[in-house]
Design a protein around this motif. Structure first.
Motif, PDB file in Angstrom:
ATOM      1  N   ASP A  97       2.956   1.058  -8.562  1.00 48.33           N
ATOM      2  CA  ASP A  97       2.071  -0.070  -8.254  1.00 48.33           C
ATOM      3  C   ASP A  97       2.102  -1.143  -9.331  1.00 48.33           C
ATOM      4  N   ARG A 106       6.384  -3.945  -7.710  1.00 44.68           N
ATOM      5  CA  ARG A 106       5.989  -4.583  -6.437  1.00 44.68           C
ATOM      6  C   ARG A 106       6.919  -5.745  -6.102  1.00 44.68           C
ATOM      7  N   GLU A 134       0.836  -1.204   0.000  1.00 39.39           N
ATOM      8  CA  GLU A 134       0.000   0.000   0.000  1.00 39.39           C
ATOM      9  C   GLU A 134       0.872   1.255   0.000  1.00 39.39           C
ATOM     10  N   ALA A 186       2.180   1.751  -3.450  1.00 40.85           N
ATOM     11  CA  ALA A 186       1.146   2.272  -4.354  1.00 40.85           C
ATOM     12  C   ALA A 186       0.957   3.768  -4.150  1.00 40.85           C
TER      13      ALA A 186
END
Length: 301
Positions: free
Chosen positions: A204, A209, A196, A199
């Motif tokens: 993202d 990631r 999170e 992001a």
């Protein structure tokens, strides 16, 4: 002089309690691990062959013979090649399988997890029959696929150039499920907050990631997977014994197979013990090296 009627100090009582609690584990460790290793080391310094009534100290004679033994060096080279192929392939495919399975739904996740882990729980001696058929030169599945793709075929288990690679492929198949399960445990331990936060920084994408969160956080799992896969690869024996018996032309003879041949077939127990000591030292050295090198790059949160 200490008064025997005086109670021991708290620190001394704590040390005594710790020693007593650790004593059963120390005894079991010596009986089951260190004791047999010391016995094998002492046996390697003798000239004893199984069945002989006398045993004599021979010093380093067995190690000197091993130094000039061509078969020993062939088996050592084959073992290193086998480990060099199977460990990277198992780690890479196990990680890919774990990431892919984590991305599917919970219903299919259980099925794929069981399917990939099945080779670990199966008896390889029984599955060797299946692999013997798979690598059959005329009706085997592998050659059928190669013919369909227009690729050259081979007698995989009877060709000196391909036999070791075929056994390495079986080793990857056998260890893939264990690596996958360990990587999945590592993926479960990654806090979702990190994704999170990534992001919120605007990165993202799938690759970002994986590169910035998943891969660094999998450091501890990677250390363990590499170490356990390397140990299992060094212990390869059953597929060699069942499928190739070290051949053709000793192209698949590995250290454990040579040790069993010398110790149990030719009854040269002391020479077999010397090969075992080399095997133990190599396994210990490589495992420690992998652990130290990878541990420096591991991220423990």
């Amino acid at each position: 002089m200490a008064d025997p009627r005086r109670p021991p100090s708290p620190r001394r009582a704590e040390a005594l309690a710790g020693t007593l609690l650790a004593l059963p584990a120390l005894i079991l460790m010596w009986l089951m691990l260190l004791g047999p290793a010391v016995a094998v080391g002492l046996l390697s310094l003798t000239d004893w062959n199984f069945g002989e009534p006398q045993i004599r100290f021979a010093g380093l004679d067995n190690y000197e013979e091993m130094w000039g033994d061509r078969v020993f060096w062939i088996s050592l080279r084959n073992t290193v090649i086998y480990v060099g192929i199977s460990v990277p392939a198992t780690v890479m495919l196990g990680l890919l399988a774990a990431v892919a399975i984590e991305s599917v739904g919970p219903k299919l996740r259980g099925f794929y997890r069981a399917a990939y882990f099945l080779p670990v729980a199966s008896t390889l001696l029984a599955m060797a029959l299946v692999w013997e058929f798979m690598f059959h030169p005329s009706v085997g599945f592998v050659n059928q696929v190669f013919r369909a793709l227009g690729l050259p075929t081979a007698d995989w288990l009877q060709n000196p150039d391909t036999a070791l690679f075929a056994l390495a492929a079986i080793g990857v198949w056998q260890n893939l499920g264990l690596a996958m399960v360990l990587f999945m445990a590592g993926l479960k331990a990654i806090p979702p907050d990190l994704y999170e936060a990534l992001a919120m920084d605007g990165a993202d994408g799938t690759w970002e990631r994986f590169r910035r969160v998943t891969w660094p956080m999998l450091g501890p799992a990677l250390v363990f997977v590499v170490a356990i896969t390397a140990i299992r690869s060094f212990q390869v024996f059953d597929t060699v014994q069942v499928l190739t018996e070290g051949g053709p032309s000793k192209s698949t003879e590995v250290l454990l197979f040579t040790m069993v041949q010398q110790g149990f077939t030719f009854l040269r127990s002391a020479y077999g013990a010397a090969i075992t000591m080399v095997f133990l030292l190599l396994t210990l050295a490589i495992t420690l090296a992998q652990t130290v090198i990878l541990d420096r790059r591991a991220h423990y949160g």
